[in-house]
Design a protein around this motif. Structure first.
Motif, PDB file in Angstrom:
ATOM      1  N   UNK A 102       0.826  -1.211   0.000  1.00 51.78           N
ATOM      2  CA  UNK A 102       0.000   0.000   0.000  1.00 51.78           C
ATOM      3  C   UNK A 102       0.858   1.258   0.000  1.00 51.78           C
ATOM      4  N   UNK A 103       1.980   1.229   0.695  1.00 51.84           N
ATOM      5  CA  UNK A 103       2.897   2.366   0.646  1.00 51.84           C
ATOM      6  C   UNK A 103       3.419   2.585  -0.772  1.00 51.84           C
ATOM      7  N   UNK A 104       3.804   1.510  -1.453  1.00 55.03           N
ATOM      8  CA  UNK A 104       4.254   1.633  -2.839  1.00 55.03           C
ATOM      9  C   UNK A 104       3.114   2.078  -3.756  1.00 55.03           C
ATOM     10  N   UNK A 105       1.891   1.646  -3.474  1.00 52.12           N
ATOM     11  CA  UNK A 105       0.741   2.074  -4.275  1.00 52.12           C
ATOM     12  C   UNK A 105       0.500   3.572  -4.127  1.00 52.12           C
ATOM     13  N   UNK A 106       0.683   4.095  -2.915  1.00 55.15           N
ATOM     14  CA  UNK A 106       0.538   5.541  -2.699  1.00 55.15           C
ATOM     15  C   UNK A 106       1.565   6.293  -3.549  1.00 55.15           C
ATOM     16  N   UNK A 107       2.784   5.809  -3.579  1.00 48.76           N
ATOM     17  CA  UNK A 107       3.833   6.458  -4.387  1.00 48.76           C
ATOM     18  C   UNK A 107       3.474   6.421  -5.870  1.00 48.76           C
ATOM     19  N   UNK A 108       2.975   5.275  -6.340  1.00 47.08           N
ATOM     20  CA  UNK A 108       2.580   5.149  -7.744  1.00 47.08           C
ATOM     21  C   UNK A 108       1.409   6.071  -8.055  1.00 47.08           C
ATOM     22  N   UNK A 109       0.430   6.153  -7.164  1.00 44.60           N
ATOM     23  CA  UNK A 109      -0.719   7.027  -7.397  1.00 44.60           C
ATOM     24  C   UNK A 109      -0.302   8.505  -7.406  1.00 44.60           C
ATOM     25  N   UNK A 110       0.624   8.880  -6.514  1.00 45.72           N
ATOM     26  CA  UNK A 110       1.132  10.248  -6.539  1.00 45.72           C
ATOM     27  C   UNK A 110       1.841  10.539  -7.855  1.00 45.72           C
ATOM     28  N   UNK A 111       2.601   9.576  -8.353  1.00 50.75           N
ATOM     29  CA  UNK A 111       3.244   9.743  -9.655  1.00 50.75           C
ATOM     30  C   UNK A 111       2.231   9.919 -10.766  1.00 50.75           C
ATOM     31  N   UNK A 112       1.108   9.226 -10.671  1.00 58.48           N
ATOM     32  CA  UNK A 112       0.055   9.389 -11.670  1.00 58.48           C
ATOM     33  C   UNK A 112      -0.593  10.753 -11.627  1.00 58.48           C
ATOM     34  N   UNK A 113      -0.570  11.416 -10.457  1.00 59.64           N
ATOM     35  CA  UNK A 113      -1.143  12.764 -10.371  1.00 59.64           C
ATOM     36  C   UNK A 113      -0.313  13.793 -11.133  1.00 59.64           C
ATOM     37  N   UNK A 114       0.970  13.499 -11.365  1.00 54.62           N
ATOM     38  CA  UNK A 114       1.809  14.436 -12.113  1.00 54.62           C
ATOM     39  C   UNK A 114       1.476  14.448 -13.599  1.00 54.62           C
ATOM     40  N   UNK A 115       0.861  13.384 -14.105  1.00 51.19           N
ATOM     41  CA  UNK A 115       0.468  13.367 -15.512  1.00 51.19           C
ATOM     42  C   UNK A 115      -0.849  14.090 -15.746  1.00 51.19           C
ATOM     43  N   UNK A 116      -1.642  14.242 -14.710  1.00 53.18           N
ATOM     44  CA  UNK A 116      -2.910  14.952 -14.833  1.00 53.18           C
ATOM     45  C   UNK A 116      -3.757  14.727 -13.599  1.00 53.18           C
ATOM     46  N   UNK A 117      -4.590  15.719 -13.268  1.00 55.00           N
ATOM     47  CA  UNK A 117      -5.420  15.626 -12.080  1.00 55.00           C
ATOM     48  C   UNK A 117      -6.524  14.608 -12.315  1.00 55.00           C
ATOM     49  N   UNK A 118      -6.710  13.726 -11.356  1.00 57.18           N
ATOM     50  CA  UNK A 118      -7.751  12.721 -11.446  1.00 57.18           C
ATOM     51  C   UNK A 118      -8.302  12.481 -10.041  1.00 57.18           C
ATOM     52  N   UNK A 119      -9.597  12.690  -9.867  1.00 50.79           N
ATOM     53  CA  UNK A 119     -10.231  12.502  -8.565  1.00 50.79           C
ATOM     54  C   UNK A 119     -10.172  11.046  -8.110  1.00 50.79           C
TER      55      UNK A 119
END
Length: 168
Positions: A102-119
């Motif tokens: 889950x910690x790694x998933x949070x990092x991956x999801x934060x990285x995905x926010x840099x490509x574009x905002x997604x709720x």
């Protein structure tokens, strides 16, 4: 038995874990983690952002399967598994692994926010943080509930009959 006309696939109701047992601290987290794992699985699969999302998707599917199996085993109260001395170590292992995932998933999801905002990614971040904290808490409880063999080898004081002073 089939001769009496009944097919017994489930254990009798008296051996099913009571609701009182599900209200205690280690067991109350099991349905909560199952629900959160299902929600994380749904939100990570419907997110339109596809950059490295394969890791949270795979981790969430494995979490749903494992938490469902653990929940069912606790619900039908398989005493052979739950009371075995190795079970707290098994629980410590999968909760630690899922907390790290889950910690790694949070990092991956934060990285995905840099490509574009997604709720949906923000909701997935919140679910991953909550699940990580829940699995970490379950891991701490499993760590504290381990059986230590040195505690069972303590010497006991001899008992004397009532009224006899051992010479103190």
């Amino acid at each position: 038995s089939l001769s009496s006309g009944h097919l017994h696939l489930l254990p009798p109701f008296s051996s099913i874990m009571s609701l009182q047992d599900m209200k205690t601290m280690p067991h109350i987290l099991k349905p909560f983690t199952l629900l959160l794992s299902i929600l994380l699985c749904l939100f990570s699969f419907i997110s339109p952002n596809r950059a490295f999302i394969w890791f949270p998707e795979a981790a969430s599917v494995i979490m749903v399967i494992v938490t469902l199996v653990v929940f069912v085993l606790h619900l039908i109260d398989t005493a052979v598994l739950i009371t075995s001395p190795i079970y707290p170590l098994i629980e410590l292992g999968y909760t630690g692994l899922f907390a790290i995932a889950n910690l790694l998933s949070v990092i991956v999801f934060f990285g995905g926010l840099f490509t574009g905002f997604d709720l949906l990614l923000i909701v997935s971040i919140g679910l991953s943080v909550l699940l990580g904290m829940t699995f970490a808490l379950m891991g701490v409880i499993a760590f504290r509930s381990r059986n230590t063999p040195s505690s069972s080898n303590q010497a006991t004081a001899p008992s004397f009959p009532a009224g006899i002073n051992p010479g103190v």
